[in-house]
Design an enzyme around this catalytic site. Structure first.
Site, mmCIF file in Angstrom:
data_model
loop_
_atom_site.group_PDB
_atom_site.id
_atom_site.type_symbol
_atom_site.label_atom_id
_atom_site.label_comp_id
_atom_site.label_asym_id
_atom_site.label_seq_id
_atom_site.Cartn_x
_atom_site.Cartn_y
_atom_site.Cartn_z
ATOM 1 C CB SER A 1 -12.417 159.481 3.224
ATOM 2 O OG SER A 1 -13.488 158.397 3.084
ATOM 3 C CG HIS B 1 -11.252 149.226 15.019
ATOM 4 N ND1 HIS B 1 -12.883 149.108 16.207
ATOM 5 C CD2 HIS B 1 -12.090 149.439 14.002
ATOM 6 C CE1 HIS B 1 -13.868 150.543 15.251
ATOM 7 N NE2 HIS B 1 -13.055 150.070 13.925
ATOM 8 C CB CYS C 1 -10.488 161.121 -2.240
ATOM 9 S SG CYS C 1 -11.452 162.022 -1.953
#
Length: 123
Positions: free
Chosen positions: A67, A72, A87
């Site tokens: 994934s 930020h 996952c």
């Protein structure tokens, strides 16, 4: 690289009180997230990071076969928000540990969300 189960753990981490100097360098943050992904046993596919200028924040994403990890930063507030979803057999908690050790936040808030787990309807 084989197929992964869709079930996984999604960590949303807010780091408060981080030294601003740690939140401004895109290349170093890229390397940090890569180290986290490797510690978690994830397979890195690609990364893209953008700096908003000298002494400004960074936004970036590390694409994984399992994934992603995104971040930020707001150095003017000593704040970073990280999103770690993995996952399969990868262990996102290990990536979180690597990031936290590097940032040394005064405090953190982490939300853990299970994803891709089938819900059985009530009878």
């Amino acid at each position: 690289m084989g197929a992964h189960r869709p079930a996984g753990i999604h960590l949303l981490a807010d780091f408060h009180g981080v030294d601003a100097a740690l939140l401004t360098a895109g290349a170093e943050i890229d390397a940090l997230l890569r180290a986290g992904a490797e510690a978690a046993g994830a397979c890195i596919l690609h990364s893209h990071f953008h700096s908003f200028g000298e002494a400004m924040g960074v936004t970036g994403v590390l694409l994984l076969a399992e994934s992603h990890i995104s971040i930020h930063t707001w150095p003017e507030y000593g704040f970073a928000a990280a999103d770690i979803f993995m996952c399969g057999d990868a262990q996102p908690q290990l990536a979180l540990q690597v990031i936290e050790l590097a940032f040394k936040p005064v405090s953190r808030v982490v939300q853990t969300i299970e994803r891709g787990v089938a819900q059985v309807p009530a009878a």
